[in-house]
Design a protein around this motif. Structure first.
Motif, PDB file in Angstrom:
ATOM      1  N   ASN A   1       7.119   8.933  -0.249  1.00 39.61           N
ATOM      2  CA  ASN A   1       6.304   8.018   0.547  1.00 39.61           C
ATOM      3  C   ASN A   1       6.714   8.063   2.022  1.00 39.61           C
ATOM      4  OD1 ASN A   1       4.259   5.815  -0.477  1.00 39.61           O
ATOM      5  ND2 ASN A   1       5.569   6.345  -2.210  1.00 39.61           N
TER       6      ASN A   1
ATOM      7  N   GLY B   1      -6.830  -0.121   0.198  1.00 31.79           N
ATOM      8  CA  GLY B   1      -5.582  -0.114   0.951  1.00 31.79           C
ATOM      9  C   GLY B   1      -4.923   1.251   1.011  1.00 31.79           C
ATOM     10  N   GLN B   2      -5.193   2.089   0.023  1.00 30.11           N
ATOM     11  CA  GLN B   2      -4.612   3.432   0.021  1.00 30.11           C
ATOM     12  C   GLN B   2      -5.158   4.268   1.182  1.00 30.11           C
ATOM     13  OE1 GLN B   2      -2.184   4.872  -2.071  1.00 30.11           O
ATOM     14  NE2 GLN B   2      -1.868   2.697  -2.454  1.00 30.11           N
TER      15      GLN B   2
ATOM     16  N   ILE C   1      -3.780  11.824  -0.917  1.00 33.31           N
ATOM     17  CA  ILE C   1      -3.553  10.436  -1.330  1.00 33.31           C
ATOM     18  C   ILE C   1      -4.559   9.986  -2.394  1.00 33.31           C
ATOM     19  CG2 ILE C   1      -3.269   8.055  -0.516  1.00 33.31           C
ATOM     20  CD1 ILE C   1      -1.297  10.017   0.772  1.00 33.31           C
TER      21      ILE C   1
ATOM     22  N   ARG D   1       8.697   3.869   5.696  1.00 31.47           N
ATOM     23  CA  ARG D   1       7.607   4.845   5.837  1.00 31.47           C
ATOM     24  C   ARG D   1       7.012   4.779   7.239  1.00 31.47           C
ATOM     25  NH1 ARG D   1       2.227   4.316   2.122  1.00 31.47           N
ATOM     26  NH2 ARG D   1       2.006   2.376   3.286  1.00 31.47           N
TER      27      ARG D   1
ATOM     28  N   PRO E   1      -5.463  12.747  -5.867  1.00 34.94           N
ATOM     29  CA  PRO E   1      -4.411  12.813  -6.888  1.00 34.94           C
ATOM     30  C   PRO E   1      -4.339  11.544  -7.734  1.00 34.94           C
ATOM     31  CG  PRO E   1      -3.570  13.572  -4.777  1.00 34.94           C
ATOM     32  CD  PRO E   1      -4.947  13.013  -4.515  1.00 34.94           C
ATOM     33  N   GLN E   2      -4.681  10.403  -7.147  1.00 31.94           N
ATOM     34  CA  GLN E   2      -4.689   9.153  -7.925  1.00 31.94           C
ATOM     35  C   GLN E   2      -5.960   9.029  -8.746  1.00 31.94           C
ATOM     36  OE1 GLN E   2      -3.399   5.522  -5.795  1.00 31.94           O
ATOM     37  NE2 GLN E   2      -3.028   6.840  -4.043  1.00 31.94           N
TER      38      GLN E   2
ATOM     39  N   PHE F   1      -3.396  10.315   8.917  1.00 32.46           N
ATOM     40  CA  PHE F   1      -4.095  11.278   8.059  1.00 32.46           C
ATOM     41  C   PHE F   1      -5.576  11.305   8.439  1.00 32.46           C
ATOM     42  CE2 PHE F   1      -0.480  10.501   5.217  1.00 32.46           C
ATOM     43  CZ  PHE F   1      -0.270  11.759   4.663  1.00 32.46           C
TER      44      PHE F   1
ATOM     45  N   ALA G   1      -3.760   2.839   4.411  1.00 32.53           N
ATOM     46  CA  ALA G   1      -2.376   3.243   4.650  1.00 32.53           C
ATOM     47  C   ALA G   1      -2.338   4.672   5.181  1.00 32.53           C
ATOM     48  CB  ALA G   1      -1.565   3.131   3.368  1.00 32.53           C
TER      49      ALA G   1
ATOM     50  N   ASN H   1       0.809  -1.227   0.000  1.00 30.69           N
ATOM     51  CA  ASN H   1       0.000   0.000   0.000  1.00 30.69           C
ATOM     52  C   ASN H   1       0.836   1.268   0.000  1.00 30.69           C
ATOM     53  OD1 ASN H   1      -1.949  -1.902   0.242  1.00 30.69           O
ATOM     54  ND2 ASN H   1      -2.800  -1.187   2.172  1.00 30.69           N
ATOM     55  N   LEU H   2       1.919   1.243  -0.781  1.00 32.43           N
ATOM     56  CA  LEU H   2       2.665   2.496  -0.965  1.00 32.43           C
ATOM     57  C   LEU H   2       1.810   3.441  -1.792  1.00 32.43           C
ATOM     58  CD1 LEU H   2       6.278   1.248  -1.741  1.00 32.43           C
ATOM     59  CD2 LEU H   2       5.398   2.188   0.389  1.00 32.43           C
ATOM     60  N   TYR H   3       2.087   4.737  -1.664  1.00 31.50           N
ATOM     61  CA  TYR H   3       1.353   5.716  -2.464  1.00 31.50           C
ATOM     62  C   TYR H   3       1.969   5.730  -3.871  1.00 31.50           C
ATOM     63  CZ  TYR H   3       0.277   7.025   2.332  1.00 31.50           C
ATOM     64  OH  TYR H   3      -0.091   6.984   3.649  1.00 31.50           O
ATOM     65  N   PRO H   4       1.246   5.215  -4.870  1.00 26.68           N
ATOM     66  CA  PRO H   4       1.876   4.989  -6.178  1.00 26.68           C
ATOM     67  C   PRO H   4       2.234   6.271  -6.926  1.00 26.68           C
ATOM     68  CG  PRO H   4      -0.478   4.509  -6.276  1.00 26.68           C
ATOM     69  CD  PRO H   4      -0.156   4.775  -4.838  1.00 26.68           C
ATOM     70  N   HIS H   5       1.612   7.396  -6.531  1.00 26.56           N
ATOM     71  CA  HIS H   5       1.894   8.653  -7.239  1.00 26.56           C
ATOM     72  C   HIS H   5       3.049   9.404  -6.597  1.00 26.56           C
ATOM     73  CE1 HIS H   5      -0.672   9.526  -3.883  1.00 26.56           C
ATOM     74  NE2 HIS H   5      -0.659  10.821  -4.083  1.00 26.56           N
TER      75      HIS H   5
ATOM     76  N   GLN I   1      -1.321   6.126   9.123  1.00 24.78           N
ATOM     77  CA  GLN I   1      -0.281   7.118   9.417  1.00 24.78           C
ATOM     78  C   GLN I   1      -0.834   8.344  10.119  1.00 24.78           C
ATOM     79  OE1 GLN I   1       1.980   7.415   5.472  1.00 24.78           O
ATOM     80  NE2 GLN I   1       3.521   6.996   7.034  1.00 24.78           N
TER      81      GLN I   1
ATOM     82  N   LEU J   1       5.935  11.920   3.467  1.00 27.76           N
ATOM     83  CA  LEU J   1       4.641  12.584   3.375  1.00 27.76           C
ATOM     84  C   LEU J   1       3.973  12.810   4.733  1.00 27.76           C
ATOM     85  CD1 LEU J   1       3.295  13.535   0.802  1.00 27.76           C
ATOM     86  CD2 LEU J   1       1.846  11.520   0.855  1.00 27.76           C
TER      87      LEU J   1
ATOM     88  N   HIS K   1      -7.852   1.622  -4.781  1.00 26.56           N
ATOM     89  CA  HIS K   1      -7.865   0.491  -3.870  1.00 26.56           C
ATOM     90  C   HIS K   1      -8.001   0.951  -2.414  1.00 26.56           C
ATOM     91  CE1 HIS K   1      -6.384  -3.042  -1.650  1.00 26.56           C
ATOM     92  NE2 HIS K   1      -6.874  -3.713  -2.679  1.00 26.56           N
TER      93      HIS K   1
END
Lengths: 244, 225
Positions: A97, B124-125, B143, A149, B146-147, B134, B128, A87-91, B132, A100, B122
């Protein structure tokens, strides 16, 4: 550090967690094992409240998460989580990552956060991957970025939800090595995994779950060599066949 | 051969000598479209995000807005603003009726576009981000959205095209837009032919580039992973 009291969780009519009582001490490493569908992922996800228990109480660092009007976001900042699918932030790049949340959530100084992010990426062996995007990294590399992260939030507690289950076999060890190193440094960890090698090497205590219940807990030696419950025995036999 | 008929030459000459009337209408259509789109974007973003939130009542409010607006004709909504609101003591200039009318109407469609875009990311984003610390709105802003924007942009551009065309409904309440001026100009002299051809081309000049842009974005989105 973590205290779970009489936790029950239902998904609809499905009773996933049945009266779970579990304590995790400061600097303790607890490994949760059990067959799939036994509720271990749900249990670990209750600890940072990604799943809300149907009843019971959870305390982390003395704060009751199940209380009304608790600042979940504050508590979560100090509970790192590593997911099965990274579940890394792909963008965002690897470095972004890791950066952030410290900058946006904790409002830490950008320079300081970047410095520690770079150190952490070095620590997990990814010195050359700062500017790469997750899609350019292997599964093992992505999971190591995910660990960095989580670490950059300076967590009091790290949760691992099957961190190596989605990895190709040759990449499992590079992730486990980092987890073992963290354990040696004294990080408090709760780990859901089938990796017996890791459990033997790093766990203080193993919790064996089946059917939404904790069947037995004990040191790795007790669980692996003298399991008392027949379901634990049956599960370990199967696992042994696979992992020899 | 162009001396008589709906497209007779002298009718065109009259139209081009009165070009200022059409230019004025065109300018009004452009400004209503621009401001309406702005309003629609704001509403669409807020209600689209609300639809995916866990806040009690947020989904309900979103459904009321979307279902109510999507399932009644835009014309009735415009009439309501123009004829109904004054009875409630609210008299809006017709320009504002246009902006609010198309803005609220397309906001409901954009809300659905935004919702679908967010839900395509997804789960999971979000987990995640939550893990953290957020907040929901931070997660959306940094998060998820933007995607999701790659998925949201093509249908959003199509909404902009529909919005521009739908500003022509203002003609029914003397809105001063392009369609209205074409209508009123030609109902005086009965030169309907050239009037409708010209305004049709003017709408096309706004919408076609946008539509091409939308399909370009779509192709681009399909190529990126």
């Amino acid at each position: 550090m973590v205290k779970m009291e009489h936790i029950n969780k239902y998904f609809g009519s499905h009773h996933v967690l049945k009266d779970i009582n579990l304590n995790v001490e400061f600097k303790e490493r607890v490994v949760i094992m059990g067959p799939s569908g036994s509720g271990k992922s749900t249990l670990i996800r209750c600890i940072n409240f990604l799943e809300k228990p149907s009843s019971g109480r959870i305390f982390v660092n003395g704060v009751e998460l199940t209380a009304k009007k608790v600042s979940l976001n504050k508590v979560r900042q100090k509970i790192g989580m590593v997911f099965q699918h990274f579940n890394l932030y792909p963008h965002k790049t690897a470095l972004e990552n890791v950066l952030l949340a410290p900058i946006l959530v904790e409002k830490r100084d950008k320079k300081e956060a970047e410095k520690s992010a770079i150190l952490l990426l070095e620590k997990v062996g990814l010195k050359d991957a700062y500017n790469k995007y997750p899609s350019q990294l292997s599964g093992g590399q992505q999971q190591r970025v995910a660990i960095a992260r989580a670490l950059n939030m300076k967590p009091d507690l790290l949760l691992f939800d099957e961190p190596t289950s989605a990895l190709d076999p040759e990449m499992i060890q590079e992730v486990l090595d980092i987890m073992i190193a963290l354990a040696k440094e004294g990080m408090t960890m709760v780990v859901v995994t089938h990796e017996m090698g890791f459990a033997k090497q790093a766990a203080d205590r193993i919790v064996f779950m089946d059917g939404g219940q904790i069947m037995e807990t004990g040191t790795p030696d007790q669980i692996f060599n003298n399991p008392t419950h027949e379901r634990t025995q049956a599960f370990l036999e199967k696992l042994n066949k696979i992992q020899v | 051969m162009f001396d008589t008929g709906p497209f007779a030459l002298f009718k065109w000459e009259k139209l081009f000598s009165d070009w200022r009337i059409f230019a004025e209408g065109f300018a009004t259509t452009i400004s209503v479209s621009f401001l309406g789109l702005l309003l629609a974007l704001v509403l669409g973003l807020i209600f689209g995000v609300l639809a995916t939130s866990q806040f009690k009542g947020a989904k309900f409010i979103n459904r009321i807005y979307v279902e109510f607006i999507q399932n009644t004709p835009l014309v009735i909504q415009i009439f309501f603003l123009y004829n109904g609101f004054p009875h409630l003591g609210i008299v809006l200039p017709v320009f504002a009726v246009g902006v609010i009318g198309v803005g609220v109407y397309h906001g409901a469609y954009i809300a659905e576009v935004v919702r679908a875009g967010i839900q395509s990311i997804h789960r999971g984003q979000l987990e995640a981000a939550y893990s953290q610390g957020f907040t929901f709105w931070q997660s959306m802003r940094y998060i998820i959205l933007p995607q999701a924007k790659v998925i949201i942009f093509p249908p959003l551009t199509n909404q902009a095209v529909s919005l521009i065309k739908n500003t022509s409904v203002m003609a029914m309440v003397a809105g001063g837009d392009l369609m209205y001026h074409a209508d009123s100009w030609s109902s005086n002299n009965l030169y309907y032919g050239p009037a409708y051809v010209i305004v049709g081309l003017l709408y096309l000049s706004l919408c076609l580039p946008l539509a091409r842009f939308a399909s370009y974005l779509e192709r681009k989105a399909q190529m990126s992973p």
